[in-house]
Design an enzyme around this catalytic site. Structure first.
Site, mmCIF file in Angstrom:
data_model
loop_
_atom_site.group_PDB
_atom_site.id
_atom_site.type_symbol
_atom_site.label_atom_id
_atom_site.label_comp_id
_atom_site.label_asym_id
_atom_site.label_seq_id
_atom_site.Cartn_x
_atom_site.Cartn_y
_atom_site.Cartn_z
ATOM 1 N N GLU A 194 104.720 51.751 5.723
ATOM 2 C CA GLU A 194 105.551 51.309 4.601
ATOM 3 C C GLU A 194 106.198 49.957 4.929
ATOM 4 O O GLU A 194 106.242 49.049 4.095
ATOM 5 C CB GLU A 194 106.624 52.362 4.333
ATOM 6 N N ASP B 107 105.242 46.794 2.726
ATOM 7 C CA ASP B 107 106.325 46.091 2.035
ATOM 8 C C ASP B 107 106.199 44.587 2.251
ATOM 9 O O ASP B 107 106.328 43.792 1.312
ATOM 10 C CB ASP B 107 107.665 46.619 2.586
ATOM 11 N N GLU C 132 103.746 51.578 -0.955
ATOM 12 C CA GLU C 132 103.842 50.495 0.027
ATOM 13 C C GLU C 132 103.016 50.816 1.271
ATOM 14 O O GLU C 132 102.301 49.964 1.793
ATOM 15 C CB GLU C 132 105.304 50.237 0.405
#
Lengths: 252, 252
Positions: free
Chosen positions: A70, A74, A144
């Site tokens: 993640e 991101d 993400e």
């Protein structure tokens, strides 16, 4: 991509292997979403593992979940959206680009897109988790992480196309830009909704003819509420409005 | 990279052309830094133009400076560093990765690297600007804009190698990790320096055996100062320590 193996070798060895049946099902689903067969299905398996379902590893203090992917995804998503907007709006300043990006990459919209892609059906989490937080970002986090997995599995050029063609197409950019193009209009709209009078005043002007800086004071019902500065009166007002939006938690 | 021309065409036309002499000098300098001849020198010219030297364009309200490229370069740099750390530390969690990244990509270190690369000699700014802010980020901003320009001019694979081989080599990662690996040690060190007693207490424990959440309260001299939560006691303490570091402005 050469990195993928190097990084995942140790992680793969810790995983319980998927049954042939589960693996087939996940591979097919991922292929349906990204349009190509994934090379390393373990990456995607990890992308769907929420922290609440994280697994102990034989490395002390290290539990496996999608949080690392993640973090990576991101950054990947942020960069691709940054470039997309940079290219699409060659004459808009960085304040505009930053704001539009934050309206695209936020919990609410990522959650929605994750569901549209059907990612929610694959997320592993602890059954008790659901009730914990009404403002959960479980789906968006998984999206993400999924973007991070696509990058590691397929490389930059592939993930860039995936984000632009499969994620950004869910946004009506024109309406995002029109409705929310600037903090000033947001704070003014807020004032109208809440029945508060919003007023700006340039309280200071520094510098010389060549280089100027302005300070803008924003008043809510004649009370000083937020301040901003900038190289033009307009920018100073935008900046004061932005501070006010932050204070009022109006920013997605 | 195919994007570069599409985006820059309109911008190029607004620029005053560089004299042959200036252009040669800038091209040579950029080549010295990135190891290859730049294709589009206008990008690099723009990367060096600080806001204080921004130029009016014939598009209303749009002034040209390196701020847009800085916005792009910030995202590019953030992503490359994210991936670099993700790969280098396969068994560290996202809190660690996020913190180490913020210690690499911060104003102070970017300013320093910009000067090491000699970018400071090329930055255009208004002469009166220098005195304005003692905590200026002019050089670091130009470095981010430069990274954005390298990406637009040479593509992702090139800029990735440039960042890893020419920027990240300026950091002693081992010492960054050892000295500042966690917020807890930072806040404890702060307490020792400032003669304040720091104490953590687990004040709450939620969930069941399968999924737990802990709340940690951080005290400064027996006064509650910051709170954090996490899936383990250690994580909760880290999170409380992070909040305290933010409150005290200890984070680069």
């Amino acid at each position: 991509m050469e990195l993928s193996n190097k990084v995942l070798q140790p992680i793969i060895s810790l995983f319980k292997s998927l049954s042939t049946e589960e693996e087939k099902r996940l591979k097919k689903a991922v292929e349906g979403i990204i349009g190509e067969r994934p090379k390393n299905i373990t990456l995607f398996q990890l992308a769907f593992r929420h922290t609440s379902a994280s697994k102990e590893t034989n490395i002390e203090g290290f539990r496996e979940s999608n949080e690392r992917l993640e973090y990576l995804g991101d950054a990947v998503l942020g960069m691709i959206v940054a470039e997309f907007l940079f290219t699409k709006y060659p004459f808009r300043d960085e304040g505009f680009l930053t704001e539009i990006r934050s309206r695209i990459v936020n919990r609410e919209s990522l959650n929605q897109i994750a569901k549209k892609l059907g990612l929610d059906k694959f997320i592993e989490y602890d059954g008790n988790f659901r009730g914990m937080s009404p403002r959960s970002s479980v789906y968006g986090d998984a999206l993400e992480a999924f973007v991070g997995a696509v990058y590691m599995d397929k490389g930059f050029s592939f993930v860039r196309k995936f984000v632009i063609n499969n994620l950004l197409t869910h946004f009506d950019l024109d309406s995002i830009v029109q409705n929310n193009a600037n903090f000033k209009s947001q704070i003014i709209e807020w004032g109208q909704r809440q029945n508060h009078e919003i007023r700006f005043e340039i309280t200071e002007e520094r510098g010389n003819w060549h280089h100027r800086e302005f300070i803008s004071q924003l008043y809510v019902d004649d009370e000083p509420f937020a301040k901003g500065n900038g190289y033009s009166k307009k920018k100073a007002e935008q900046s004061a409005a932005e501070q006010a939006c932050i204070k009022l938690d109006l920013i997605g």
